[in-house]
Scaffold this motif. Structure first.
Motif, short mmCIF file in Angstrom:
data_model
loop_
_atom_site.label_atom_id
_atom_site.label_comp_id
_atom_site.label_asym_id
_atom_site.label_seq_id
_atom_site.Cartn_x
_atom_site.Cartn_y
_atom_site.Cartn_z
N HIS A 91 28.31 22.53 71.93
CA HIS A 91 29.51 23.11 72.50
C HIS A 91 29.86 22.32 73.75
O HIS A 91 29.00 21.75 74.42
CB HIS A 91 29.31 24.59 72.83
CG HIS A 91 29.45 25.47 71.65
ND1 HIS A 91 28.54 25.47 70.61
CD2 HIS A 91 30.42 26.37 71.30
CE1 HIS A 91 28.93 26.35 69.68
NE2 HIS A 91 30.06 26.90 70.08
N GLU A 134 35.99 22.30 67.07
CA GLU A 134 36.00 23.36 66.06
C GLU A 134 36.06 24.72 66.73
O GLU A 134 35.25 25.05 67.60
CB GLU A 134 34.76 23.26 65.19
CG GLU A 134 34.77 24.24 64.02
CD GLU A 134 33.61 23.99 63.07
OE1 GLU A 134 33.83 23.30 62.06
OE2 GLU A 134 32.49 24.45 63.38
N THR A 174 36.32 28.99 66.30
CA THR A 174 35.96 30.11 65.43
C THR A 174 36.93 31.25 65.68
O THR A 174 37.07 31.73 66.83
CB THR A 174 34.52 30.58 65.70
OG1 THR A 174 33.62 29.49 65.46
CG2 THR A 174 34.16 31.74 64.78
N ASP A 185 36.51 25.88 57.49
CA ASP A 185 35.13 26.06 57.01
C ASP A 185 34.61 24.80 56.31
O ASP A 185 33.98 24.85 55.25
CB ASP A 185 35.05 27.27 56.08
CG ASP A 185 35.13 28.59 56.83
OD1 ASP A 185 34.78 28.61 58.03
OD2 ASP A 185 35.55 29.59 56.22
N THR A 215 36.31 32.60 60.67
CA THR A 215 36.60 31.32 60.02
C THR A 215 36.52 30.20 61.05
O THR A 215 36.97 30.35 62.19
CB THR A 215 38.01 31.35 59.39
OG1 THR A 215 38.07 32.41 58.44
CG2 THR A 215 38.32 30.02 58.71
N LYS A 216 35.97 29.08 60.63
CA LYS A 216 35.89 27.92 61.53
C LYS A 216 37.04 26.97 61.20
O LYS A 216 37.17 26.50 60.06
CB LYS A 216 34.54 27.22 61.37
CG LYS A 216 33.36 28.10 61.81
CD LYS A 216 32.05 27.36 61.72
CE LYS A 216 30.88 28.28 62.11
NZ LYS A 216 31.02 28.80 63.48
N ARG A 257 38.75 23.43 62.28
CA ARG A 257 38.36 22.18 62.95
C ARG A 257 39.51 21.19 63.00
O ARG A 257 40.20 20.97 62.00
CB ARG A 257 37.17 21.57 62.23
CG ARG A 257 36.73 20.21 62.77
CD ARG A 257 35.53 19.65 62.00
NE ARG A 257 34.31 20.41 62.24
CZ ARG A 257 33.09 19.97 61.93
NH1 ARG A 257 32.94 18.78 61.37
NH2 ARG A 257 32.04 20.72 62.18
#
Length: 780
Positions: A38, A103, A105, A137, A187-188, A190
């Protein structure tokens, strides 16, 4: 603010508070991050989602510096000209290799996103186009176009698009995209670099995720610009005349006009009067465009001008105006909304990439903008200019304006009883978040103001700018109410004054500000310089009550003009200077202290004669900030060896004769020329290239006409980085100018870094003066 084209609220306590996480002292400048890490940005208060204050936005915002990434954190940094200084929270993440990503979330379901980013400029100053992969995702959803053509301005006001000039700024832009379906929380999403061939870097500031409703259908009885008038929803054809015909018919028939889903090419103003113009929603109905020949004509929805009688009873709602303005020309009427609109409402519109979101020229009365977004303007977000009365901007989100975010300017005609309420105004690149220049009984309340970049503060009340004076009734008068506002990281350095501007500041430049100004129930957090400031003329009648100051880069109070103010229940903590007041006017400024004050008063105050370097705070803990101005752009645009660095640049001369000034030698026209005084050698031209450049070639020209007989001029070339000490780049020699070979002379240089380029002429066989039609400079 841009130059012009040719009530009482119930008091309440500070219910709206901001959680300020503590950060380690000092500033994190650039940290490379391992994959799947991160960004771990320094915790900083967010201006979005503050309970009871600012706009109630439909999106959930996430900052890149707190997201998952394998990119590089930049910032925090508030210094003008540095890339992170224009990022929300003064931090962002830079991606500079394929596979690097940020990315997010999802914290709530979303079917749409917008994100704020920066690409470097290109060598010509016209910007570059690229794309980022959007993955959900881990699976590729789409490629999203990004561009820098709406950013990167240079030089001094009103700025230019020349990368060779100084002071690069306005780095960021926003784009938006629908996600095709509703993605659940967790949900991710990116943003990932697939290639750096089109752009060497991609800097991500933040992303906003929202759930966009279905398109709004046509109201009963409304006229349809497509089915009834033939406007083109694909954007391929110019629909200006057809939409105007629909609007005119709507007025004549007393019917609303509907813009269905689509993108419509509009190349001039749609003029509205006594009509409703409504779309399917700002994500679906889009007006865009600009005249391909006359660039002073562009998409906009305007009322009639006041000298034409103005317009009235207009409603504009549920559509977007996405312009194509890439430069600042103050005389051009290329705003999204303009003219005079009395008894009218703008509701749920998205205004982006125009000069101003709304520049309203009065006299006009009872106008409202609400529930809207104003983004990425080259000048003001909104300006109530010249006789706007009983008008309001409310629940509107404003970000990345090129000048004041929300402004009122009572030029020559009074502005009376206007209100800016419940707005969120972030990152004005120049000037103030919210300001009233003059005005009577003005209300600025329940707003959030954050991240002022330069030459302004968060909240400004002033008798400044032309036409603001008591003789015309346009000065600040009556009662100005500024209640329940939150200011975060507001105020910044003024590069003209060379000292900091307060988060809340007052000016009596034109004449003394002598009215009742009430600042109540307000938080002033993490100010870049002083929390409160006055300057110029005098400021009288200021009253501060229930104000919390937490964090100031220099002082709690910066007093630079006479006047008076009262303070009751005003508290200050985390003030960088040990003496919280700077006051060199002494007893000329009278402070009346009520009860409940702490942390901001000292007797005697400081009067040092020098301005201290700011100690910037994040989360209320002071930390040393950078103190020297930038010497290079934060992301150096590539050097183009074919770009004439001298064209259009400032130039000085030792003399000129008749109508042949030095500017003729840098205007790009070989048929015009500079000529010095006769019989007065040596004579020189000096051009400021804007920044130090590795000049390797100078081309000198005379007019190519055969009437200019062959001549030899004896001259030398000199260079300097400070316009004071010059070194010889090419010794004196004779250079022949022959019309048969273009009347040019090319001089090769060694590439010494040079900002100020000088040609000194000591002789001319064809005329007793120095003569040049063009002085061109190249890096290759």
């Amino acid at each position: 603010m841009t130059a012009p084209p040719n009530g009482t609220s119930l008091r309440r306590t500070l219910a709206a508070t901001v959680s300020m996480a503590l950060a380690a002292a000092g500033t994190l400048v650039a940290v490379a991050l391992a994959p799947e890490a991160h960004a771990a940005g320094v915790p900083a208060p967010s201006p979005v989602g503050i309970s009871g204050r600012g706009a109630a936005v439909p999106f959930k915002e996430q900052e890149a510096e707190y997201a998952a990434t394998n990119g590089t954190l930049i910032g925090p940094d508030r210094l003008y000209g540095h890339l992170p200084s224009e990022a929300s929270g003064r931090q962002a993440v830079t991606l500079d290799a394929p596979g690097e990503y940020v990315e997010f979330t999802l914290t709530a379901p979303a079917n749409a996103m917008s994100f704020r980013y920066s690409l470097p400029d290109n060598a010509a100053g016209t910007g570059r186009d690229a794309s980022l992969d959007l993955k959900v995702d881990g699976n590729q959803l789409k490629s999203v176009p990004v561009t820098s053509k709406y950013g990167w301005y240079y030089g001094g006001y009103p700025f230019n698009n020349n990368p060779g000039d100084s002071n690069p700024h306005h780095f960021y832009d926003e784009t938006r995209t629908l996600l095709g379906s509703t993605l659940p929380a967790g949900t991710k999403v990116r943003l990932q670099v697939s290639s750096t061939s089109a752009s060497p870097t991609f800097t991500i500031d933040l992303a906003d995720f929202e759930q966009v409703g279905a398109p709004i259908g046509k109201p009963s009885g409304a006229l349809d610009v497509v089915s009834d008038f033939g406007a083109d929803p694909t954007g391929a054809a110019d629909s200006t005349a057809k939409i105007q015909a629909a609007v005119d018919a709507g007025k004549a028939q007393g019917r609303a006009v509907y813009i269905p889903q689509g993108t419509f090419q509009v190349r001039d103003h749609i003029v509205v009067d006594q009509v409703t113009l409504a779309g399917a929603g700002p994500w679906y109905s889009v007006l865009t465009g600009r005249d391909p020949v006359n660039r002073a004509k562009a998409v906009g929805v305007y009322g009639k001008y006041a000298n034409q009688g103005g317009s009235k009873n207009v409603t504009l709602k549920d559509f977007a105006i996405l312009g194509d303005i890439r430069e600042r020309v103050d005389d051009d009427q290329v705003n999204a909304i303009g003219g005079a609109l009395s008894n009218s409402t703008v509701d749920s519109v998205w205004l982006q990439h125009t000069k101003c979101g709304a520049w309203m020229d009065g006299p006009m009365d009872n106008f409202t903008i609400k529930n809207s977004r104003i983004l990425d303007q080259t000048a003001d977000g909104v300006n109530f200019h010249m006789g706007v009365t009983n008008s309001t901007v409310t629940n509107t989100f404003v970000r990345n304006t090129g000048d004041d975010g929300l402004a009122m300017w009572a030029e020559n005609v009074p502005n009376v009883k206007n209100k800016f309420t419940y707005n969120t105004v972030i990152l004005p690149i120049l000037a103030n978040n919210i300001v009233t220049y003059g005005g009577k009984d003005i209300t600025i309340s329940d707003n959030v103001m954050a991240d002022t970049v330069t030459n302004g503060g968060g909240l400004h009340v002033a008798n400044r700018y032309p036409g603001v004076n008591s003789g015309q009734g346009t000065a600040v008068s009556g009662t100005t109410t500024a209640a329940r506002n939150t200011l975060i990281r507001a105020g910044n350095n003024d590069y003209n004054w060379q000292f900091g501007v307060g988060a809340v500041w007052f000016s009596g430049l034109n004449e003394a500000l002598d009215a009742t100004v009430n600042i109540t129930d307000t938080e002033i957090l993490d100010s870049s310089y002083a929390a409160i400031m006055n300057i110029e003329g005098a400021t009288k009648g200021l009253h501060f009550e229930n104000v919390r100051i937490d964090g100031a880069g220099t002082y709690a109070l910066q007093i630079q003009a006479p006047g008076n103010a009262s303070f009751t229940n005003v508290t200050a903590t985390h003030i960088a200077q040990s003496n919280p007041i700077h006051n060199c006017v002494g007893s000329g400024f009278v402070i009346t202290r009520g009860t409940g004050n702490s942390g901001w008063y000292a007797d005697p105050p400081a009067c040092t004669g020098t301005w201290p370097d700011p100690k910037w705070t994040n989360g209320g803990v002071p930390g040393g900030g950078p103190t020297t101005p930038p010497t290079d752009p934060p992301t150096d645009p590539p050097t183009d060896p074919t770009l004439n660095l001298a064209k259009g640049r400032p130039v000085t001369e030792t003399s000129h004769t008749d109508v042949y000034p030095a500017t003729k030698a840098v205007d790009g026209d070989a048929n015009t020329y500079w000529e010095s005084a006769n019989n007065a050698f040596p004579q020189s031209l000096t051009v400021d290239l804007g920044a130090a450049q590795a000049v390797k070639r100078v081309v000198l020209k005379l007019p190519p006409a055969t009437a200019w007989a062959t001549r030899t001029q004896t001259l030398s070339v000199l260079g300097s980085t400070d316009n004071s000490t010059f070194t010889t780049l090419k010794p004196s020699a004779g250079y022949t100018f022959n019309p048969s070979s273009g009347n040019t002379a090319t001089i090769s240089l060694g590439g010494t870094a040079t900002r100020y380029l000088r040609v000194t002429v000591t002789g001319n066989t064809g005329w007793p003066a120095a003569q040049l039609s063009e002085l061109e400079a190249y890096t290759g």
